[in-house]
Design a protein around this motif. Structure first.
Motif, PDB file in Angstrom:
ATOM      1  N   HIS A 158      -3.279   4.942   2.223  1.00  0.00           N
ATOM      2  CA  HIS A 158      -3.732   3.493   1.650  1.00  0.00           C
ATOM      3  C   HIS A 158      -3.090   2.350   2.008  1.00  0.00           C
ATOM      4  O   HIS A 158      -2.033   1.941   1.482  1.00  0.00           O
TER       5      HIS A 158
ATOM      6  N   HIS B 171      10.757   9.127   2.528  1.00  0.00           N
ATOM      7  CA  HIS B 171      10.018   8.625   3.325  1.00  0.00           C
ATOM      8  C   HIS B 171      10.568   7.054   3.490  1.00  0.00           C
ATOM      9  O   HIS B 171      10.482   6.381   2.552  1.00  0.00           O
TER      10      HIS B 171
ATOM     11  N   PHE C 258       4.290  16.054   1.839  1.00  0.00           N
ATOM     12  CA  PHE C 258       4.784  15.622   3.591  1.00  0.00           C
ATOM     13  C   PHE C 258       5.186  16.799   4.165  1.00  0.00           C
ATOM     14  O   PHE C 258       5.065  16.791   5.480  1.00  0.00           O
TER      15      PHE C 258
ATOM     16  N   PHE D  71       3.377   8.831  10.579  1.00  0.00           N
ATOM     17  CA  PHE D  71       1.913   8.705  10.457  1.00  0.00           C
ATOM     18  C   PHE D  71       1.446   7.490   9.786  1.00  0.00           C
ATOM     19  O   PHE D  71       2.391   7.127   8.881  1.00  0.00           O
TER      20      PHE D  71
ATOM     21  N   ASP E 276      -0.125   5.468   6.496  1.00  0.00           N
ATOM     22  CA  ASP E 276      -0.344   5.547   5.246  1.00  0.00           C
ATOM     23  C   ASP E 276      -1.852   5.668   5.135  1.00  0.00           C
ATOM     24  O   ASP E 276      -2.533   5.011   5.502  1.00  0.00           O
TER      25      ASP E 276
ATOM     26  N   HIS F  60       8.887   3.559   4.508  1.00  0.00           N
ATOM     27  CA  HIS F  60       7.620   2.725   4.798  1.00  0.00           C
ATOM     28  C   HIS F  60       7.865   1.766   5.890  1.00  0.00           C
ATOM     29  O   HIS F  60       8.899   0.805   5.402  1.00  0.00           O
TER      30      HIS F  60
HETATM   31  P1  5GP Z   1       5.700   6.363  -2.394  1.00  0.00           P
HETATM   32  O1  5GP Z   1       5.074   5.551  -3.387  1.00  0.00           O
HETATM   33  O2  5GP Z   1       5.957   7.965  -2.599  1.00  0.00           O
HETATM   34  O3  5GP Z   1       6.850   5.322  -1.753  1.00  0.00           O
HETATM   35  O4  5GP Z   1       4.620   6.247  -1.353  1.00  0.00           O
HETATM   36  C1  5GP Z   1       3.588   7.454  -0.923  1.00  0.00           C
HETATM   37  C2  5GP Z   1       2.719   6.794   0.118  1.00  0.00           C
HETATM   38  O5  5GP Z   1       2.006   7.993   0.506  1.00  0.00           O
HETATM   39  C3  5GP Z   1       1.666   6.090  -0.579  1.00  0.00           C
HETATM   40  O6  5GP Z   1       1.847   4.637   0.226  1.00  0.00           O
HETATM   41  C4  5GP Z   1       0.388   6.798  -0.312  1.00  0.00           C
HETATM   42  O7  5GP Z   1      -0.657   5.944   0.262  1.00  0.00           O
HETATM   43  C5  5GP Z   1       0.952   7.540   0.681  1.00  0.00           C
HETATM   44  N1  5GP Z   1       0.141   9.155   0.843  1.00  0.00           N
HETATM   45  C6  5GP Z   1      -0.165   9.647  -0.311  1.00  0.00           C
HETATM   46  N2  5GP Z   1      -0.966  10.846  -0.001  1.00  0.00           N
HETATM   47  C7  5GP Z   1      -1.102  10.818   1.378  1.00  0.00           C
HETATM   48  C8  5GP Z   1      -1.921  11.683   2.200  1.00  0.00           C
HETATM   49  O8  5GP Z   1      -2.212  12.504   1.930  1.00  0.00           O
HETATM   50  N3  5GP Z   1      -1.637  11.235   3.461  1.00  0.00           N
HETATM   51  C9  5GP Z   1      -1.298   9.921   4.123  1.00  0.00           C
HETATM   52  N4  5GP Z   1      -1.549   9.600   5.412  1.00  0.00           N
HETATM   53  N5  5GP Z   1      -0.639   9.385   3.053  1.00  0.00           N
HETATM   54  C10 5GP Z   1      -0.575   9.672   1.549  1.00  0.00           C
END
Ligand code: 5GP
Ligand code: ZN
Length: 116
Positions: free
Chosen positions: A33, A101, A7, A29, A31, A103
């Motif tokens: 997925h 971060h 990030f 930005f 996500d 969501h």
């Molecule tokens: P966490 O599980 O750490 O709370 O969420 C990480 C989030 O980052 C996930 O929802 C995943 O889809 C998103 N993510 C991971 N790699 C990337 C990336 O390279 N670009 C973007 N835009 N989102 C990402």
């Protein structure tokens, strides 16, 4: 800036992302997925690993994150309809990227179980 952090690289535009909002303190930005029609991540420009690292000295990092959430929800037309904000914290909390971060999910009737 943490050289190994995904990030931090996104904030620095070293890795491309779809920007939704930015100000002096945060960058937001889409996500990659999305789990809802609108799913974004709001990150502080200052690197901090997770919510578990918040203490009396750095608690002020959270204010601009929540302020941005409300501004973005308004900007995207979700303020009245509703939205959800989630911090995943550390392993059992489902955190995959260790740069704090928030969501922000919106755009449909979200389920009640909060992923539990
Ligand atoms: P966490 O599980 O750490 O709370 O969420 C990480 C989030 O980052 C996930 O929802 C995943 O889809 C998103 N993510 C991971 N790699 C990337 C990336 O390279 N670009 C973007 N835009 N989102 C990402
Ligand atoms: Zn970082």
């Amino acid at each position: 800036m943490n050289a190994d952090c995904l990030f931090c690289k996104i904030i620095d535009q070293k890795i491309p992302s779809e920007k939704v909002y930015e100000d002096k303190e945060v960058y937001a930005f889409k996500d990659i997925h999305p789990k809802a029609p609108f799913h974004i991540l709001i990150v502080p420009r200052t690197h901090i690993d997770s919510l578990a690292k918040i203490d009396e000295k750095n608690i002020t990092l959270l204010n601009p994150i929540f302020l941005a959430a409300t501004k973005i929800a308004k900007q995207e037309g979700f303020l009245e309809k509703g939205f959800r904000t989630v911090f995943n914290c550390n392993r059992e909390g489902g955190q995959l990227v260790y740069h704090l971060h928030l969501h922000l999910l919106a755009g449909k009737q979200l389920g009640g179980a909060m992923g539990a």
